[in-house]
Write an enzyme that holds these catalytic residues in place. Structure first.
Site, PDB file in Angstrom:
ATOM      1  N   ASP A 290       3.664  -5.413   9.333  1.00 22.78           N
ATOM      2  CA  ASP A 290       4.919  -4.832   9.819  1.00 22.78           C
ATOM      3  C   ASP A 290       4.970  -4.726  11.334  1.00 22.78           C
ATOM      4  O   ASP A 290       5.938  -4.186  11.876  1.00 22.78           O
ATOM      5  CB  ASP A 290       5.129  -3.434   9.210  1.00 22.78           C
ATOM      6  CG  ASP A 290       4.136  -2.415   9.760  1.00 22.78           C
ATOM      7  OD1 ASP A 290       2.931  -2.753   9.883  1.00 22.78           O
ATOM      8  OD2 ASP A 290       4.541  -1.289  10.075  1.00 22.78           O
TER       9      ASP A 290
ATOM     10  N   ASP B 246      -1.666  -5.641   5.738  1.00 21.60           N
ATOM     11  CA  ASP B 246      -1.854  -4.484   6.589  1.00 21.60           C
ATOM     12  C   ASP B 246      -1.709  -3.258   5.694  1.00 21.60           C
ATOM     13  O   ASP B 246      -1.167  -3.351   4.581  1.00 21.60           O
ATOM     14  CB  ASP B 246      -0.791  -4.489   7.697  1.00 21.60           C
ATOM     15  CG  ASP B 246      -0.817  -3.233   8.538  1.00 21.60           C
ATOM     16  OD1 ASP B 246      -1.893  -2.851   9.014  1.00 21.60           O
ATOM     17  OD2 ASP B 246       0.261  -2.608   8.690  1.00 21.60           O
TER      18      ASP B 246
ATOM     19  N   ASP C 280      -1.004   0.682   6.787  1.00 25.89           N
ATOM     20  CA  ASP C 280       0.042   1.640   7.156  1.00 25.89           C
ATOM     21  C   ASP C 280       1.356   0.924   7.476  1.00 25.89           C
ATOM     22  O   ASP C 280       1.405   0.070   8.367  1.00 25.89           O
ATOM     23  CB  ASP C 280      -0.391   2.447   8.388  1.00 25.89           C
ATOM     24  CG  ASP C 280      -1.666   3.230   8.141  1.00 25.89           C
ATOM     25  OD1 ASP C 280      -1.568   4.411   7.797  1.00 25.89           O
ATOM     26  OD2 ASP C 280      -2.765   2.644   8.285  1.00 25.89           O
TER      27      ASP C 280
END
Length: 227
Positions: free
Chosen positions: A173, A12, A14
């Site tokens: 995250d 991922d 960001d």
């Protein structure tokens, strides 16, 4: 090195590979200020990141007085325009992220970015930071269509297809990341330093790391789960 269990590792963007919280907060606050709303802290905006730009602004408006559907579109355009012009002012890789890429490269592992950020913005951000060429492919939240972003499995499947198939794992995250990996039938690793929407242990990831120095050893101990 030949015994490494994965041929492909997806990240991922960001809150996982890059800490983009400063620039995203500035963009949200620019839109909020134009609507006469109070500014949000970076800590507040971090909890709004992960579901794409629309979700982030909607959450920001809800937190500062409510989201008027009629006023949303111009504010959304304003936020995107500001972010596009200031996309890499504060954003940087997390400590150890580049070293982890180096080691994966040395092992012959292909890497990818799979994000819910618009592909054009993710491409511009990585280009401005000199990182685009570090990844074999980039898949954004709009690359496959608006209904095929994470947590849908389609972006993960496309990542694997583009990189020639083979065993894969995904690092993220948020619940969007972990669910996308699970839906695609591949193992997931959650980073505890990202933009967490909930306690890290509730994500259901196959493993958790607290720093990028832990990534390669953690992957090395995991087993590929056939999809």
């Amino acid at each position: 090195m030949t015994n490494f269990p994965f041929a492909i590792i997806g990240f991922d963007l960001d809150g996982t590979f890059l800490d983009t919280s400063g620039d995203l907060t500035a963009a949200v606050n620019h839109a909020l200020a134009s609507a006469g709303r109070p500014a949000l802290t970076t800590a507040q905006v971090k909890t709004m990141i992960g579901g794409g730009a629309r979700h982030m602004l909607t959450q920001g408006l809800e937190a500062t007085g409510g989201c008027d559907p009629d006023a949303f579109r111009p504010l959304y355009k304003r936020m995107l325009a500001y972010y596009d012009a200031h996309i890499a002012v504060h954003s940087r890789p997390y400590p150890g992220a580049l070293a982890a890429l180096d080691e994966l490269d040395a092992r012959g592992v292909k890497t990818a970015i799979v994000t819910n950020k618009f592909e054009s913005m993710a491409r511009k951000l990585l280009t401005e930071l000199g990182l685009l060429d570090r990844f074999a492919t980039l898949i954004g939240g709009d690359t496959l269509g608006p209904d095929l972003a994470k947590p849908h499995r389609a972006p993960i499947d496309e990542m694997t297809r583009r990189l020639g198939g083979g065993s894969a794992a995904f690092v993220g995250d948020s619940i969007y990341d972990i669910m996308a990996a699970r839906n695609a039938g591949i193992p997931s690793i959650a980073v505890s330093f990202g933009f967490l929407l909930q306690p890290i242990g509730e994500l259901g990831a196959d493993a958790i790391i607290d720093a990028y120095a832990e990534l390669i050893p953690t992957l090395a101990q995991m087993k590929h789960r056939p999809s």
